[in-house]
Design a protein around this motif. Structure first.
Motif, PDB file in Angstrom:
ATOM      1  N   PHE A 172     -10.372  53.206  -9.919  1.00  0.00           N
ATOM      2  CA  PHE A 172     -10.257  52.699  -8.687  1.00  0.00           C
ATOM      3  C   PHE A 172     -11.597  51.943  -9.047  1.00  0.00           C
ATOM      4  CE2 PHE A 172     -12.031  51.681  -4.082  1.00  0.00           C
ATOM      5  CZ  PHE A 172     -13.743  51.851  -4.495  1.00  0.00           C
ATOM      6  N   ASN A 218      -3.702  49.194  -8.507  1.00  0.00           N
ATOM      7  CA  ASN A 218      -4.171  50.491  -8.097  1.00  0.00           C
ATOM      8  C   ASN A 218      -4.078  50.958  -6.541  1.00  0.00           C
ATOM      9  OD1 ASN A 218      -6.611  51.297  -5.498  1.00  0.00           O
ATOM     10  ND2 ASN A 218      -7.319  51.967  -8.355  1.00  0.00           N
ATOM     11  N   LEU A 219      -3.875  52.689  -6.541  1.00  0.00           N
ATOM     12  CA  LEU A 219      -3.291  53.068  -5.705  1.00  0.00           C
ATOM     13  C   LEU A 219      -4.304  54.305  -4.925  1.00  0.00           C
ATOM     14  CD1 LEU A 219      -0.348  54.813  -7.704  1.00  0.00           C
ATOM     15  CD2 LEU A 219      -0.703  52.327  -6.281  1.00  0.00           C
ATOM     16  N   ASP A 220      -4.913  53.073  -5.077  1.00  0.00           N
ATOM     17  CA  ASP A 220      -6.438  54.330  -4.785  1.00  0.00           C
ATOM     18  C   ASP A 220      -7.284  53.585  -2.754  1.00  0.00           C
ATOM     19  OD1 ASP A 220      -9.194  56.019  -5.823  1.00  0.00           O
ATOM     20  OD2 ASP A 220      -8.712  55.578  -3.759  1.00  0.00           O
ATOM     21  N   MET A 221      -6.487  53.335  -2.567  1.00  0.00           N
ATOM     22  CA  MET A 221      -7.569  52.318  -1.244  1.00  0.00           C
ATOM     23  C   MET A 221      -8.220  53.253  -0.581  1.00  0.00           C
ATOM     24  SD  MET A 221      -7.056  49.032   0.176  1.00  0.00           S
ATOM     25  CE  MET A 221      -5.502  48.639   0.192  1.00  0.00           C
ATOM     26  N   ARG A 222      -9.210  52.651  -0.104  1.00  0.00           N
ATOM     27  CA  ARG A 222     -10.746  53.039  -0.089  1.00  0.00           C
ATOM     28  C   ARG A 222     -11.436  51.997   1.127  1.00  0.00           C
ATOM     29  NH1 ARG A 222     -13.400  56.380  -4.216  1.00  0.00           N
ATOM     30  NH2 ARG A 222     -11.941  57.387  -5.165  1.00  0.00           N
ATOM     31  N   LYS A 223     -11.266  52.379   2.751  1.00  0.00           N
ATOM     32  CA  LYS A 223     -11.719  51.308   3.912  1.00  0.00           C
ATOM     33  C   LYS A 223     -13.155  52.117   4.238  1.00  0.00           C
ATOM     34  CE  LYS A 223      -9.601  48.246   6.864  1.00  0.00           C
ATOM     35  NZ  LYS A 223     -10.294  48.859   7.984  1.00  0.00           N
ATOM     36  N   GLU A 229      -9.925  56.290   4.725  1.00  0.00           N
ATOM     37  CA  GLU A 229     -10.386  55.581   5.909  1.00  0.00           C
ATOM     38  C   GLU A 229     -11.271  56.822   6.584  1.00  0.00           C
ATOM     39  OE1 GLU A 229      -8.069  52.874   8.434  1.00  0.00           O
ATOM     40  OE2 GLU A 229      -9.623  52.069   8.851  1.00  0.00           O
ATOM     41  N   ASP A 262      -4.261  59.564   0.691  1.00  0.00           N
ATOM     42  CA  ASP A 262      -4.201  58.507   2.097  1.00  0.00           C
ATOM     43  C   ASP A 262      -4.726  59.654   3.326  1.00  0.00           C
ATOM     44  OD1 ASP A 262      -0.929  57.125   1.091  1.00  0.00           O
ATOM     45  OD2 ASP A 262      -3.087  56.250   0.679  1.00  0.00           O
ATOM     46  N   PHE A 303      -6.681  59.134   6.561  1.00  0.00           N
ATOM     47  CA  PHE A 303      -6.866  58.279   6.929  1.00  0.00           C
ATOM     48  C   PHE A 303      -8.095  58.923   8.367  1.00  0.00           C
ATOM     49  CE2 PHE A 303      -5.166  55.352   4.579  1.00  0.00           C
ATOM     50  CZ  PHE A 303      -3.864  55.613   4.050  1.00  0.00           C
ATOM     51  N   TYR A 346      -1.011  61.506   3.518  1.00  0.00           N
ATOM     52  CA  TYR A 346      -0.969  60.895   4.792  1.00  0.00           C
ATOM     53  C   TYR A 346      -1.331  61.434   6.455  1.00  0.00           C
ATOM     54  CZ  TYR A 346       0.471  56.812   7.329  1.00  0.00           C
ATOM     55  OH  TYR A 346       0.825  55.888   8.528  1.00  0.00           O
ATOM     56  N   LYS A 405      -4.059  61.078   9.858  1.00  0.00           N
ATOM     57  CA  LYS A 405      -4.102  60.042  10.254  1.00  0.00           C
ATOM     58  C   LYS A 405      -4.102  60.957  11.792  1.00  0.00           C
ATOM     59  CE  LYS A 405      -4.660  55.536  11.815  1.00  0.00           C
ATOM     60  NZ  LYS A 405      -5.512  55.046  11.262  1.00  0.00           N
ATOM     61  N   ARG A 455       2.603  63.342   6.009  1.00  0.00           N
ATOM     62  CA  ARG A 455       2.326  62.752   7.815  1.00  0.00           C
ATOM     63  C   ARG A 455       2.603  63.254   9.289  1.00  0.00           C
ATOM     64  NH1 ARG A 455       6.604  60.390  10.697  1.00  0.00           N
ATOM     65  NH2 ARG A 455       6.153  58.262  11.194  1.00  0.00           N
ATOM     66  N   PHE A 480      -0.018  63.559  12.309  1.00  0.00           N
ATOM     67  CA  PHE A 480      -1.309  62.102  12.966  1.00  0.00           C
ATOM     68  C   PHE A 480      -1.845  62.923  13.881  1.00  0.00           C
ATOM     69  CE2 PHE A 480       0.662  59.999  10.308  1.00  0.00           C
ATOM     70  CZ  PHE A 480       1.610  58.901  10.457  1.00  0.00           C
TER      71      PHE A 480
END
Lengths: 252, 262
Positions: A70, A103-108, A121, A131, A133, A143, A145, A155, A157
């Motif tokens: 990152f 890059n595989l590290d998405m930050r939001k 996120e 992942d 979120f 993953y 959320k 996965r 949610f």
């Protein structure tokens, strides 16, 4: 991992299994059993160790010597192709490898206290996840959320207090479950909807106090649940793992 | 499209999806690339092979979203669940953990082609919740018009993709969020009209660009004037489209980076 995070795992175990579990790292292999394979590689510029969960098939296609940490994204941003090569596809494609760093590290949004977690996120207090979120107090997950107090899940949610649950939506206090929607206090259940206080139910809807898809009444249910949880807790405390899981419970 | 084993319902769905795919290509790349079936190999080149088992009721194939399911077990499709025999289970026989696990194993069945919630026109897909118009798509929630994809959340017109959340018109793209009109791009969010890009944030109209924020009219990480960008974009995408139309394939973004098949 912080004391608060350990406490979150222990609290969740107490809620679901009837007793605490200490030392989340010792349960790591069991929690990660049905998540993607873990891979370690060196980051492109500074050779820092990066930990990935190869959750999706395309991740195996990414050249492992072209992965960015990152903190290296700004450096990679400065790379560019030669302007003279932009006018033909052959020119662009021929030089593309020069800037193709992944890059595989998405930050939001906001993220706080997420050690060894990549991809967040508006998430806080996670550990060894990917992942995550709008989630908090999750560990060894891939993953999630809007998930809370969940461990070893994929996965997941809008759910909370789940351990080793996969592809579940709006579930609470579930253990070793797969493909559930709006269920609670379910153990080793698969493909269920609106099922609550259930053991080993599969392909069922609208059940309560059920074992193997048969409603048995509260008293009998509690007796059988106690048998199961005593076994599960004993096995986990002694072996840090459990032989049975949702993907082999029905194996013949 | 030419699968002789496909039912009439499935053929009709595939026609609709083919039309949707052509529309997605026109929106994304500016021209059609061909039909869904003829480009199946191209669209699925980075996807895992589908997991299927035989139904113990109809002996037909049922699709599963994950290879984690056991090789041997009792499998059936979602539509066959009402045909399940009643459980062989007596509460009085459950005395200890062994008898409980034995009863569980005897009565447990795994379902393929799982559709929970409200769905319509879904075939050969598993782990679907509240979706419509899908074929060979797994693990999708609240999404429509998808083929050869998996892990979708609130997305539409998704073909050959893995992990699209709140996205529209995505072709052969990976792990994107809040975005539209991508081709062979990944790990980007809040962006549109990206082709062969990776890790882009708040960006529009970029080709072959990586790791940028607030980028616009960029090729190879070089920002261009608008009047220079669009003719070049049309030329480059035109060449890519021609190659895909004739060869039915094109190197993936990973192969162009020096990786790909392992």
């Amino acid at each position: 991992m912080s004391a608060e995070a350990e406490n979150a795992f222990s609290t969740t175990a107490r809620l679901i299994l009837g007793g605490p579990l200490e030392g989340i790292d010792s349960y790591g292999p069991w929690l990660m059993r049905h998540l993607g394979q873990e891979r370690t590689c060196n980051s492109f510029f500074h050779s820092k160790k990066l930990r990935l969960i190869l959750q999706y098939a395309f991740m195996e296609k990414i050249p492992s010597n072209r992965i960015l940490g990152f903190d290296e994204i700004k450096e990679a941003r400065q790379l560019s192709l030669q302007p003279a090569n932009l006018s033909t596809l052959k020119g662009v494609v021929g030089e593309f490898a020069k800037i193709a760093l992944f890059n595989l590290d998405m930050r939001k949004g906001e993220d706080r206290n997420n050690p060894e977690t990549i991809g967040v996120e508006d998430t806080l207090n996670t550990y060894k996840s990917q992942d995550a979120f709008n989630s908090k107090w999750v560990s060894h997950t891939s993953y999630t959320k809007f998930a809370e107090y969940s461990f070893g899940c994929y996965r997941l949610f809008y759910s909370k207090y789940c351990i080793n649950c996969y592809n579940c939506v709006k579930c609470t206090c579930c253990f070793e479950c797969d493909s559930l929607k709006e269920c609670s206090r379910a153990y080793f259940c698969h493909n269920c909807e609106n099922v609550h206080d259930a053991l080993f139910c599969s392909n069922a809807k609208n059940l309560r106090y059920a074992v193997c898809n048969v409603p048995v009444g509260k008293e009998s249910y509690e007796r059988i649940k106690a048998i199961l949880l005593t076994y599960v807790l004993t096995e986990l405390k002694s072996k840090k793992s459990l032989e049975q899981d949702i993907f082999n419970i029905g194996e013949k | 499209m030419n699968n002789p084993g496909a039912s009439a319902k499935e053929k009709l769905l595939l026609q609709k999806l083919d039309s949707a795919f052509r529309s997605a290509c026109r929106s994304t790349i500016g021209s059609e690339l061909g039909g869904l079936e003829e480009l199946r190999g191209f669209l699925t080149s980075t996807a895992p092979p589908p997991t299927a088992r035989k139904s113990f009721i109809s002996k037909k194939e049922v699709f599963l979203y994950s290879p984690q399911y056991p090789k041997k077990g009792t499998f059936l499709s979602d539509s066959e669940c009402p045909l399940l025999p009643p459980p062989k289970f007596s509460i009085n026989e459950i005395k200890d953990i062994d008898s409980l696990l034995t009863a569980a194993k005897e009565n447990f069945s795994y379902c393929g082609d799982k559709h929970l919630g409200k769905n319509f026109e879904i075939t050969s897909s598993d782990g679907i919740m509240d979706c419509g118009f899908m074929h060979q798509t797994n693990a999708a929630y609240n999404s429509q018009y998808s083929c050869y994809s998996d892990i979708l959340l609130n997305s539409k017109y998704i073909f050959g993709c893995t992990y699209s959340a709140f996205c529209n018109f995505m072709v052969k793209s990976y792990h994107n969020y809040l975005s539209s009109r991508f081709f062979q791009s990944g790990y980007s969010h809040t962006s549109s009209d990206l082709h062969f890009c990776w890790r882009m944030e708040f960006s529009q109209e970029c080709l072959f660009s990586m790791n940028q924020v607030n980028a616009k009219f960029m090729i190879g990480n070089i920002p261009l004037p608008r009047e220079e960008y669009f003719p070049l974009k049309q030329k480059l995408l035109g060449e890519i489209a021609l190659e895909i139309q004739s060869k039915k394939s094109f190197p993936t973004i990973f192969e162009l980076a020096g990786g790909g098949a392992k």
